[in-house]
Design an enzyme around this catalytic site. Sequence first.
Site, short mmCIF file in Angstrom:
data_model
loop_
_atom_site.label_atom_id
_atom_site.label_comp_id
_atom_site.label_asym_id
_atom_site.label_seq_id
_atom_site.Cartn_x
_atom_site.Cartn_y
_atom_site.Cartn_z
N GLU A 142 0.78 -1.23 0.00
CA GLU A 142 0.00 0.00 0.00
C GLU A 142 0.81 1.29 0.00
O GLU A 142 0.33 2.31 -0.47
CB GLU A 142 -0.94 -0.01 1.22
CG GLU A 142 -1.97 -1.11 1.20
CD GLU A 142 -2.91 -1.00 0.00
OE1 GLU A 142 -3.33 0.14 -0.32
OE2 GLU A 142 -3.20 -2.02 -0.63
N SER A 412 -56.41 -19.47 34.64
CA SER A 412 -56.73 -19.30 36.06
C SER A 412 -55.66 -18.58 36.85
O SER A 412 -55.90 -18.19 37.99
CB SER A 412 -56.99 -20.67 36.70
OG SER A 412 -58.25 -21.15 36.32
#
Length: 781
Positions: A142, A412
């Site tokens: 690079e 319930s």
Amino acid sequence: MVVASEGGRRRSDADAPYTSIAGFKDPLVREQPRKGAARRAQAARLADDESRTPRTRGQKIRRLITALFVIFVCLPALLFVAIYWSSEIPEPAEVAVEQPATVLAADGTTVLTKFIPPKGNRIPIPLTDVPLPVRAAVLAAEDRNFYTNPGYSTSGFLRAARDNLLGNDNAGGGSTITQQYVKNAFLSSERTVTRKMRELIIAAKMARQWSKDEILAAYLNTIYYGRGAYGIASAAKAYFDKPVPELTLAEGAVLAAVIRSPSVLDPENHLDQLKARWQYVLDGMVEMKVLAPGDRDATVFPPIIPLADIPAEPVALGPEGHIRTQVLRELRAAGLSDADINTGALQITTTIDPVAQAGAVDTVRQRLEWQPPELRAAVVSIDPRSGAVRAYYGGENGTGFDFAQAPLQTGSSFKVFALVAAQRQGIPTTRAIDSSPVVDRGTTITNAEGDSCGRCALTEALKRSLNTSFYRLTMTMADGPRSVAEAAHLAGIPEYIPGVEDRTLTEAGDPPLNGIVLGQYLVRPLDMASAYATLAASGVYHQPYFVQRVSAGDGRVLLDRGAPENRVGVQLPEPEQRIIASIADSTTQAMLPIANYSNGHGLAEGRPSAAKTGTTQLGESKDNKDAWMIGYTPSLSTAVWVGTEQPQPLRSGRGGAIWGSGLPSDIWKQVMDTALAGTPVEQFPTPALPGRGGSPVPAPAAPGGGSPYDILNPPTNAPRTPVPDLITPPTTTSRNPAPEIIGPPTTSPRNPAPLIIIPPAPRPSSAPGELFPGLGGDGGG
């Protein structure tokens, strides 16, 4: 002197647009100059023109050059200086980089899951951990003059400017490593001359303020390497499944090669192109004199692990994924931004007890292993003294549907709130209620298997889960259905929950029906665990929460919900005494026998617990649809739900019906015993005696005098609310099924009881999702 004065006056008068001694002067009429004066002025101009020397060609060229110099040199230089001095370059440690956030259990060490930002699987490492050959390979690929250049490339900038002006698709190449880092860390990726100029200027200033090693370290920890890997540490794992210090020269050259174009050089699809680029990197190292030609020839292209073998991060693929979703919701509610979460390297300590959580997950897996594959379960455990969620299981698929957040009928288990409502109106738990069938608007309400206690106390009716007794109780109370809803809301059932359009516990926004006492309306498992926790805390409500503490990677504390002197950030609402302590404690006492009564599900070591089962039925069939067990000790409240994704009969592996006293109670007992093992056996407080400061005050009578329904003298003309029908369960059930309902008669003009069809869980995705019901946009709740 007189002439001069008159002349001056004449000039003044000539300019006056009004009537004067000289007469009216029209300003719109231009006075023609006298002929003599005009000839003299023209002669003067001609003489001046003849005296000027004409410009030479050289003068014209110099003027043009000067103009171009100002436009193309001076102005850009001024702009350069302005941008240079206005750009503030942070210190290397101050640059925010996307990093994973770690979600920990309450012990601060057990990792539950992680938040992986889109570009955030970075694990920053010091440059000293990167082998020298790997560093050299990156420079060869690079920026071969990295240690000698000023941080930018003027030729690269001019080339990019030319390509942009010409519309070249390859515009923007030729950047140094410093420029690439600046672009990734501070700027966008747009291909414009303006962006390129800003990149160059900031890079120049950064090269003066940062050392070259600091820039290289930041670059290696930031750049994208393909395969979803950001930073060299993640790339080493993604390509070679090893830490960075163990990378070889050949492996480092591979990572350096893919930086230029990770997708084009993907080894799975473009191996030949990658090898060619790899060769270019090695040649560059030879050119830089950091690799001997002989060593270059001896270097062999290394093996790369297949994409399918890349180690997975512990994210949100299993049950812990639902915890992750709840944590994210709380972080955002506490004011933490996405930037905080994605770049702060957060350590998020939750309220989850690792022992309780492991016990919940293992128990569900063990208990469902031999059951039909369509069965699903949810488990939520909450600390009644703080609201801290200690265990949370919403399903196996952490990116799928969260059943702990699913709106469901509760059966319930909702009778407990009727008991609270009755005491708030002065009806004690010892009140005897008839348990014979109730006929209302042509609908007969009965009990499972024809069970009856004659006339018995509400405590006995609760233990035996007698529908008729609690239905009568609801009709006896002043505004009974609404009183039950109010008691449930006080306990902690939210008034609005995602996935339910109207206010909860209502009939599409209208007042609730009597069937509310039998669990007709939609509530989430999380809500039931929280509401029961309020009873366990003697009526004190604590908002449930998951996040205890959040610290950033730099040591800053962003949120702390610990001791008052240590608190930081947005805090939870203060605990609130919503239900009178004596009422909550009396309700707890009524629930104490139920766990043992429900097929022997009392806790280990004789530990006292208050519990209630619940079951709902599938439409008008005799099959069950949802089964519950919810119970608590003074230190832990746990709700367990068992059901299916699609509306279908709820049956066990042996083909029998599943009731709340069966599989859900098995899970509840094992989860509670595991979580509480080794902790002190605690006793519940004794309710205050009536008249000792804790007795409830009876509510005022309903308008018109008396209750709307008197069980001893039923009115013949009082309007009644349509009631749900009870479908008696099969007679082959266990000795203590939890009989439930629901569904109003088909001839009723009101809306029928809701039939819950839980949406199927979406197929697992390769990436963690944000699916969680109704919060953040994906799902219900």
